[in-house]
Design a protein around this motif. Structure first.
Motif, PDB file in Angstrom:
ATOM      1  N   VAL A 105      15.121  -6.996  -1.103  1.00 20.10           N
ATOM      2  CA  VAL A 105      15.672  -5.703  -1.518  1.00 20.10           C
ATOM      3  C   VAL A 105      14.687  -4.920  -2.388  1.00 20.10           C
ATOM      4  CG1 VAL A 105      18.036  -6.569  -1.389  1.00 20.10           C
ATOM      5  CG2 VAL A 105      16.812  -6.694  -3.566  1.00 20.10           C
ATOM      6  N   LEU A 106      13.462  -5.427  -2.513  1.00 16.57           N
ATOM      7  CA  LEU A 106      12.485  -4.753  -3.376  1.00 16.57           C
ATOM      8  C   LEU A 106      12.010  -3.420  -2.802  1.00 16.57           C
ATOM      9  CD1 LEU A 106      10.216  -7.668  -4.703  1.00 16.57           C
ATOM     10  CD2 LEU A 106      12.106  -6.502  -5.840  1.00 16.57           C
ATOM     11  N   ASP A 107      12.225  -3.201  -1.511  1.00 15.71           N
ATOM     12  CA  ASP A 107      11.807  -1.905  -0.952  1.00 15.71           C
ATOM     13  C   ASP A 107      12.673  -0.766  -1.484  1.00 15.71           C
ATOM     14  OD1 ASP A 107      14.036  -2.865   0.474  1.00 15.71           O
ATOM     15  OD2 ASP A 107      13.557  -1.598   2.198  1.00 15.71           O
ATOM     16  N   GLN A 108      13.833  -1.104  -2.086  1.00 14.79           N
ATOM     17  CA  GLN A 108      14.705  -0.090  -2.668  1.00 14.79           C
ATOM     18  C   GLN A 108      14.262   0.298  -4.082  1.00 14.79           C
ATOM     19  OE1 GLN A 108      17.014   1.113  -0.607  1.00 14.79           O
ATOM     20  NE2 GLN A 108      16.402  -0.414   0.915  1.00 14.79           N
ATOM     21  N   VAL A 109      13.323  -0.474  -4.629  1.00 14.15           N
ATOM     22  CA  VAL A 109      12.838  -0.219  -5.990  1.00 14.15           C
ATOM     23  C   VAL A 109      11.859   0.949  -5.971  1.00 14.15           C
ATOM     24  CG1 VAL A 109      11.543  -1.239  -7.926  1.00 14.15           C
ATOM     25  CG2 VAL A 109      13.161  -2.638  -6.624  1.00 14.15           C
ATOM     26  N   PRO A 110      11.860   1.805  -7.012  1.00 11.77           N
ATOM     27  CA  PRO A 110      10.923   2.948  -7.050  1.00 11.77           C
ATOM     28  C   PRO A 110       9.460   2.513  -6.962  1.00 11.77           C
ATOM     29  CG  PRO A 110      12.604   3.179  -8.747  1.00 11.77           C
ATOM     30  CD  PRO A 110      12.790   1.825  -8.145  1.00 11.77           C
ATOM     31  N   ASP A 111       8.623   3.383  -6.398  1.00 12.52           N
ATOM     32  CA  ASP A 111       7.197   3.082  -6.249  1.00 12.52           C
ATOM     33  C   ASP A 111       6.517   2.932  -7.604  1.00 12.52           C
ATOM     34  OD1 ASP A 111       7.912   3.547  -3.679  1.00 12.52           O
ATOM     35  OD2 ASP A 111       6.554   5.227  -3.320  1.00 12.52           O
ATOM     36  N   GLY A 112       5.317   2.315  -7.552  1.00 14.69           N
ATOM     37  CA  GLY A 112       4.485   2.240  -8.742  1.00 14.69           C
ATOM     38  C   GLY A 112       4.775   1.040  -9.628  1.00 14.69           C
ATOM     39  N   PRO A 113       4.693   1.222 -10.950  1.00 12.36           N
ATOM     40  CA  PRO A 113       4.794   0.089 -11.880  1.00 12.36           C
ATOM     41  C   PRO A 113       6.092  -0.706 -11.782  1.00 12.36           C
ATOM     42  CG  PRO A 113       3.929   2.039 -13.000  1.00 12.36           C
ATOM     43  CD  PRO A 113       4.358   2.478 -11.636  1.00 12.36           C
ATOM     44  N   ILE A 114       7.214  -0.025 -11.535  1.00  7.65           N
ATOM     45  CA  ILE A 114       8.497  -0.741 -11.460  1.00  7.65           C
ATOM     46  C   ILE A 114       8.495  -1.686 -10.266  1.00  7.65           C
ATOM     47  CG2 ILE A 114      10.991  -0.500 -11.158  1.00  7.65           C
ATOM     48  CD1 ILE A 114      10.842   2.154 -12.610  1.00  7.65           C
ATOM     49  N   GLU A 129       0.832  -1.208   0.000  1.00  9.49           N
ATOM     50  CA  GLU A 129       0.000   0.000   0.000  1.00  9.49           C
ATOM     51  C   GLU A 129       0.866   1.258   0.000  1.00  9.49           C
ATOM     52  OE1 GLU A 129      -2.808   0.044   3.169  1.00  9.49           O
ATOM     53  OE2 GLU A 129      -4.219  -1.316   2.194  1.00  9.49           O
ATOM     54  N   LYS A 130       1.955   1.225   0.770  1.00  8.59           N
ATOM     55  CA  LYS A 130       2.873   2.370   0.814  1.00  8.59           C
ATOM     56  C   LYS A 130       3.496   2.628  -0.553  1.00  8.59           C
ATOM     57  CE  LYS A 130       4.297   1.444   5.611  1.00  8.59           C
ATOM     58  NZ  LYS A 130       5.453   1.051   6.455  1.00  8.59           N
ATOM     59  N   LYS A 131       3.638   1.574  -1.341  1.00  8.13           N
ATOM     60  CA  LYS A 131       4.252   1.695  -2.670  1.00  8.13           C
ATOM     61  C   LYS A 131       3.215   2.002  -3.746  1.00  8.13           C
ATOM     62  CE  LYS A 131       8.667   0.523  -1.946  1.00  8.13           C
ATOM     63  NZ  LYS A 131       9.826   1.311  -2.452  1.00  8.13           N
ATOM     64  N   GLY A 132       1.978   2.270  -3.324  1.00  3.07           N
ATOM     65  CA  GLY A 132       0.942   2.634  -4.275  1.00  3.07           C
ATOM     66  C   GLY A 132       0.284   1.460  -4.974  1.00  3.07           C
ATOM     67  N   VAL A 133       0.264   0.297  -4.321  1.00  2.89           N
ATOM     68  CA  VAL A 133      -0.312  -0.916  -4.911  1.00  2.89           C
ATOM     69  C   VAL A 133      -1.698  -1.145  -4.298  1.00  2.89           C
ATOM     70  CG1 VAL A 133       0.006  -3.386  -5.325  1.00  2.89           C
ATOM     71  CG2 VAL A 133       1.998  -1.878  -5.169  1.00  2.89           C
ATOM     72  N   SER A 134      -2.708  -1.379  -5.141  1.00  6.20           N
ATOM     73  CA  SER A 134      -4.065  -1.625  -4.651  1.00  6.20           C
ATOM     74  C   SER A 134      -4.185  -3.033  -4.078  1.00  6.20           C
ATOM     75  CB  SER A 134      -5.076  -1.458  -5.790  1.00  6.20           C
ATOM     76  OG  SER A 134      -4.914  -2.488  -6.745  1.00  6.20           O
ATOM     77  N   ASN A 135      -5.259  -3.291  -3.325  1.00  5.86           N
ATOM     78  CA  ASN A 135      -5.487  -4.623  -2.760  1.00  5.86           C
ATOM     79  C   ASN A 135      -5.644  -5.674  -3.849  1.00  5.86           C
ATOM     80  OD1 ASN A 135      -5.385  -3.748  -0.122  1.00  5.86           O
ATOM     81  ND2 ASN A 135      -7.588  -3.423   0.055  1.00  5.86           N
ATOM     82  N   THR A 136      -6.276  -5.294  -4.959  1.00  6.37           N
ATOM     83  CA  THR A 136      -6.465  -6.250  -6.051  1.00  6.37           C
ATOM     84  C   THR A 136      -5.127  -6.661  -6.651  1.00  6.37           C
ATOM     85  OG1 THR A 136      -8.621  -5.292  -6.577  1.00  6.37           O
ATOM     86  CG2 THR A 136      -7.578  -6.623  -8.283  1.00  6.37           C
ATOM     87  N   VAL A 137      -4.238  -5.702  -6.888  1.00  6.02           N
ATOM     88  CA  VAL A 137      -2.918  -6.017  -7.451  1.00  6.02           C
ATOM     89  C   VAL A 137      -2.088  -6.805  -6.434  1.00  6.02           C
ATOM     90  CG1 VAL A 137      -0.768  -5.037  -8.340  1.00  6.02           C
ATOM     91  CG2 VAL A 137      -2.953  -4.037  -8.993  1.00  6.02           C
ATOM     92  N   THR A 138      -2.215  -6.462  -5.141  1.00  9.10           N
ATOM     93  CA  THR A 138      -1.518  -7.241  -4.108  1.00  9.10           C
ATOM     94  C   THR A 138      -1.977  -8.693  -4.135  1.00  9.10           C
ATOM     95  OG1 THR A 138      -1.309  -5.296  -2.678  1.00  9.10           O
ATOM     96  CG2 THR A 138      -1.082  -7.452  -1.628  1.00  9.10           C
ATOM     97  N   GLY A 139      -3.291  -8.883  -4.276  1.00 12.58           N
ATOM     98  CA  GLY A 139      -3.807 -10.251  -4.411  1.00 12.58           C
ATOM     99  C   GLY A 139      -3.243 -10.950  -5.624  1.00 12.58           C
ATOM    100  N   MET A 140      -3.035 -10.226  -6.726  1.00  9.69           N
ATOM    101  CA  MET A 140      -2.466 -10.815  -7.930  1.00  9.69           C
ATOM    102  C   MET A 140      -0.991 -11.168  -7.733  1.00  9.69           C
ATOM    103  SD  MET A 140      -4.294  -8.452 -10.853  1.00  9.69           S
ATOM    104  CE  MET A 140      -3.470  -9.316 -12.203  1.00  9.69           C
ATOM    105  N   ILE A 141      -0.283 -10.362  -6.939  1.00 14.21           N
ATOM    106  CA  ILE A 141       1.119 -10.685  -6.641  1.00 14.21           C
ATOM    107  C   ILE A 141       1.199 -11.986  -5.850  1.00 14.21           C
ATOM    108  CG2 ILE A 141       3.161  -9.951  -5.318  1.00 14.21           C
ATOM    109  CD1 ILE A 141       2.409  -7.046  -6.065  1.00 14.21           C
TER     110      ILE A 141
END
Length: 456
Positions: free
Chosen positions: A119-128, A63-75
């Motif tokens: 180390v993914l928390d170092q990746v820029p927010d959003g699509p990346i 959520e902090k990285k701008g990801v919706s619940n639906t996309v989190t479920g897809m991850i």
């Protein structure tokens, strides 16, 4: 393990065993069997810990990285989708690749990508960030599929007459991984930040690789002539696959939804949210060995376990919220109690599935060897992955649209449908066998009657 001589369990050919070992292994564990148990326990523990640490804190981090619940479920769900595809491939080509190599390579890659996830928390927010999450989860899914498919096949090969007992006993380590993963992940996340849970558990998995390279025995076999298609088109196997789907979906549903529901409803900190998962994991790991032993000792109980386990699971999901039409107030103690009962019902339903599929395959002409075991193992993992993909994906979507209470009830309908369908099939199978016996008796009587005039 004096139960290894059970005459009613699924059997593999004695021709593949070393000469003279069939009678000895029925009385006590051989050295190879002990090493197989250690290897299987290590992958069950390590993989379940890595899989379950996401639950308590990743949805909030996403959520902090701008990801919706639906996309989190897809991850969460993409892991299962690629696990499905990889399981089918690895199950088909298990003999050609080699079970030991597949096991060790899968464990090595799984440990490495778990560290990368940290180390993914170092990746820029959003699509990346979203793209990198998908990429790492896909790599983890493929490696996990390789290790688990090989592990199941080696276990069935090493313990041909006690499949359910051994699988049930090893679920203790799966349950232990599920028990330790969420609270350990939540604690490490709160104390040291996002990276530490993944780096620590990834290193633990990597340390298990050289141990398994040394102790795991090799099992060789010839490629079989049968295919996944022939296996899945057997009506009984197809229905059991549906049962596996529904149970896996029920488990997967909780990954992106339960932690958010507990945080919002009861205002618990992330470290304590992981403890809520304990009820499910602990009861599942404790009950599974019992259901495995009963499934091997009294095979006809398997059908009852499959049917009633699913029905009880359905009731649990209706009460998990609980569903608003029941007008029962949601309380933390009730939620934990329902999760405990759900763990028992899940063990009741899951453990008999592989022995039932194996028995059905052998009854329908599949050769008794490692190739068939690979097909069954791959199919079981693949069908589990179908549900594990649908559960989080649909769960995240329904959670946003109708809330946790109704979403859990919808999930329970799937388990109810699979349980009732399986029950109807067993009733049909029982009536067909009774008709067949009656026809055989009548045919025998007719033959005797036709012979009487000639005898006179």
């Amino acid at each position: 393990m004096d139960s290894m001589g059970d005459p009613e369990g699924p059997r593999l050919p004695r021709g593949d065993d070393p000469p003279g070992n069939a009678r000895e292994t029925s009385r006590q564990l051989s050295r190879d069997q002990l090493f197989v148990l250690i290897s299987a326990a290590s992958i069950n523990l390590g993989s379940m810990m890595c899989y379950s640490i996401l639950g308590p804190f990743f949805p909030k981090e996403a959520e902090k990285k701008g990801v919706s619940n639906t996309v989190t479920g897809m991850i969460f769900g993409c892991y299962a989708l690629f696990d499905l595809l990889a399981s089918l491939v690895f199950g088909k080509y298990l003999v050609q690749i080699g079970a030991k190599f597949m096991f060790v390579a899968g464990m090595f890659v799984s440990g490495g990508v778990t560290i990368l996830f940290g180390v993914l928390d170092q990746v820029p927010d959003g699509p990346i960030f979203i793209a990198m999450c998908f990429l790492v989860r896909v790599a983890d899914a493929v490696s996990f599929a390789a290790a688990i498919t090989a592990s199941f096949s080696i276990l069935v090969k090493a313990f041909p007459n006690n499949v359910a007992t051994v699988l049930g006993s090893l679920e203790i380590f799966s349950g232990l991984g599920l028990v330790l993963g969420p609270p350990l992940g939540g604690f490490l996340y709160q104390s040291f930040g996002y990276e530490m849970p993944f780096i620590l558990l990834g290193c633990i998995v990597l340390l298990m690789v050289p141990l398994n390279m040394y102790i795991l025995p090799n099992y060789d076999s010839d490629p079989g002539k049968h295919s996944f298609w022939k296996l899945i088109t057997l009506p009984k196997v197809a229905l059991i696959a549906f049962v596996i789907n529904s149970l896996s979906s029920c488990f997967g549903f909780l990954d992106p939804t339960l932690s958010l529901f507990v945080l919002e409803k009861f205002n618990l900190p992330a470290g304590y949210v992981g403890l809520v998962f304990l009820g499910l994991a602990l009861s599942y790991s404790i009950s599974s060995p019992l259901f495995g032993l009963l499934s091997d000792k009294i095979p006809h109980l398997r059908k009852w376990f499959l049917v009633w386990g699913n029905i009880i699971t359905a009731v649990c999901y209706m009460l998990l919220g609980p569903i608003p039409i029941l007008h029962i107030k949601s309380q933390l103690w009730l939620l934990v109690l329902i999760l405990v009962l759900n763990g028992v019902s899940a063990g009741m339903s899951i453990i008999p599935t592989i022995p039932e599929i194996l028995s059905c395959a052998y009854e329908n002409g599949f050769e008794e060897g490692l190739s068939t075991v690979g097909l069954v193992s791959g199919l079981s993992s693949a069908m589990w992955s179908v549900g594990a993909f649908i559960g989080p994906t649909l769960g995240g979507f329904l959670y946003e649209k109708i809330g946790f209470e109704w979403a859990a009830a919808v999930q329970g309908l799937w388990a109810l449908t699979s349980g009732l369908t399986m029950g109807l099939f067993y009733l049909w199978e029982h009536s067909r066998r009774r008709r067949s016996k009656l026809q055989n008796i009548l045919g025998t009587e007719e033959e005797r009657t036709s012979l009487l005039p000639n005898e006179i």
